[in-house]
Design an enzyme around this catalytic site. Sequence first.
Site, PDB file in Angstrom:
ATOM      1  N   ASP A 205     -12.075  10.491   8.306  1.00 49.74           N
ATOM      2  CA  ASP A 205     -10.521  10.332   7.771  1.00 49.74           C
ATOM      3  C   ASP A 205     -10.444  11.480   6.854  1.00 49.74           C
ATOM      4  OD1 ASP A 205      -8.558   8.675   6.717  1.00 49.74           O
ATOM      5  OD2 ASP A 205      -9.390   6.930   7.384  1.00 49.74           O
TER       6      ASP A 205
ATOM      7  N   ASP B 270      -4.590  10.800   6.918  1.00 49.43           N
ATOM      8  CA  ASP B 270      -4.204   9.944   5.990  1.00 49.43           C
ATOM      9  C   ASP B 270      -2.624  10.080   5.681  1.00 49.43           C
ATOM     10  OD1 ASP B 270      -4.734   7.370   4.566  1.00 49.43           O
ATOM     11  OD2 ASP B 270      -4.137   8.432   2.828  1.00 49.43           O
TER      12      ASP B 270
ATOM     13  N   GLU C 277      -1.513   9.558  10.875  1.00 46.34           N
ATOM     14  CA  GLU C 277      -1.198   8.329  10.295  1.00 46.34           C
ATOM     15  C   GLU C 277       0.296   8.599   9.813  1.00 46.34           C
ATOM     16  OE1 GLU C 277      -1.794   4.535   7.034  1.00 46.34           O
ATOM     17  OE2 GLU C 277      -2.017   6.664   6.579  1.00 46.34           O
TER      18      GLU C 277
ATOM     19  N   HIS D 170      -7.514  -1.561   8.512  1.00 46.50           N
ATOM     20  CA  HIS D 170      -7.748  -1.785   7.232  1.00 46.50           C
ATOM     21  C   HIS D 170      -6.569  -2.213   6.254  1.00 46.50           C
ATOM     22  CE1 HIS D 170      -7.144   2.387   7.054  1.00 46.50           C
ATOM     23  NE2 HIS D 170      -7.171   2.134   5.641  1.00 46.50           N
ATOM     24  N   ASP D 171      -5.421  -1.690   6.823  1.00 48.34           N
ATOM     25  CA  ASP D 171      -4.390  -1.900   5.848  1.00 48.34           C
ATOM     26  C   ASP D 171      -3.260  -3.192   6.068  1.00 48.34           C
ATOM     27  OD1 ASP D 171      -4.752   0.234   4.373  1.00 48.34           O
ATOM     28  OD2 ASP D 171      -3.909   1.835   5.735  1.00 48.34           O
TER      29      ASP D 171
END
Length: 633
Positions: free
Chosen positions: A180, A281, A338, A409-410
């Site tokens: 990430d 990210d 993302e 995970h969000d």
Amino acid sequence: MEKLTAASTLAELWRHPVGHDVLDKLLLQMGRGEGWVTNPLVSRLTIGRACRLGRGLVGEGFADTLLALVNAAPPPVTGAPGVRRAPFKEDVFYQIYPRSFRDADGDGVGDLAGILEKLPYLQELGITALWLSPIYASPMDDNGYDISDYRAVNPEFGTMEDLERLLAEVHRRGMKLIMDLVVNHTSDEHPWFREACRDRQSPYHDYYIWRDGGPDAPPNNWTSFFSGPAWNYYPEVGQWALHLFSKKQMDLNWDNPALRAEVAQIVRWWLDKGVDGFRMDVINYISKASLADGSEAVGKLMGFTGIEHYFYGPRLHEYLHELRENAFAPYGAVMVGETPGVGLEMAKQLTAEERETLDMVFNFDQLETPGHVRFDDYDYDLAYLKKYYLKWMAGMPDNCRMSIFWDNHDNPRMLGKIERGQEYRAVLAKLLAVLQLTLKGTPFLYQGQELGMTNIPFPSAAELRDVESLNLCRALEKEAGPKAAFEKVLAGTRDHARTPMQWENAPGAGFTSGTPWIWLSDDWQAGWNAADEAADPDSVLNAYKALLALRRAHPVFAYGAFAQQYASRRDLFCYTRTGEGERYAVLLNLMPGAAPRPRLPAGAACAYNSYGGPAKELRPYEAEIWRLEGPER
Ligand code: NOJ
């Protein structure tokens, strides 16, 4: 592409690729159809007049912001015939949220040794690439998305040697590993930020985004994604610094070439170690157009004020291209962005191969139905998922690539948003698996999805761990009291997806021998765990194994053309994938009731059925894949 002006009409804005995406997003958030914009009364209005008429709503200066945004966009993407082959198009990625995956040392927090231990499981499942959520040194304000040293492993997760061992073993097994890359911001404990605060003259000061001003009022009305203003005041330098996320996640200044060079170096450092690429990210937020006030109306609609100034900034493409050239391209490493808020046309501009920016993007508009945001308590309608993917399947040309995902995970898990009960849990999980693994794009699974893990209501606010949820709960408590605040947060908390992996029917669910860092329900006791599911031929886990094997054996699923079938059937989602000398049909019953079966061409052979074998009718949420012979019908 001709520049738009205040005298251009809304019809012209709607025809402009980026203008279209912006209007489309606003309509989606409002829960309105496109008729709101395309009807002649509205579409003939000029942008200037529409914004003047709506001034009370959108605020002063909105027309200028909008025009700057669309006019800075690169030219529209034209399709290129024929799909270029690339490993990332054939891979099936699996996201690991390390804190919650497997705790090997018993401290209640997942770790790298735990991931190493589970590699045989992932390989047997049929995964070809892993994405690790951050494992870097971090004060863990946002569970690692607040990095204080990009070149160090957080001791909670293990050591650099553990990471190297993991990477070597991943590669030995023929899999890949992407990390990430969180470079829209750093932790406020990163030495760069510390230095920036210590000395206004330091070169590191300009690594961040500062504005002068007294301590009483922040420089603009932007709000952070995690509640409250997007600015912190630092008396030591007499300035405000921007943070789009938590108070400890300070936005980096990408307009500074020295910062961009640092990021490229970090990327190369990891690629030299052998990692295969990065998930980047909120990478579409790195170019801030201006620090002018955001429109209050847009802010209300989106949940965050100011976003129109940075979600598709004027230098985004330039920065991504530069980073690709300077760091990724020499290694052939994969770049997955993302990109929240980005629509179809923007996704094309960001992934078109000839533009050399990103390889794939994560777009999020499939996750909520129109008019809803994550914290709304509602039942997700699968008809929208179908509509969404029909649009994207038709709209993404072969030279662009999208990722296909439901869980991360969000977000609360998709399965639990569609059905809160348990009646159709397994069969619905299988339907989602079939859809994800047969649409055109690269699938990203999220840990536990392959087990049918779902949202389990947290018993109280005391069990929540996520900074976003805790801040929101605190803010809402003031207005609505603790009970209403908790109920609201429960609907959308990211903690739903962060509960520990359910490995076996044993204390700690086989996740830990200690006390898990986050709430673990008793769901694992009812068969929803990897060990029990491995032994059950009808389990969700075994469905994933079968589907992944099918996908791997038939490149048509990675590359083949998509065509909708039986379009008049609103209760079903049916399509074919054709290419690589093969053709498959996918039939999905989107309803929790039986549905008449559409007639398939003679010679069709069932390659997968979610109930164990086809019946006369399609049963609730039944999902099938058929191998077809002969020419396309
Ligand atoms: C997106 C990440 O996925 C999320 O977990 C994080 O909180 C924000 N970016 C900020 O880094």
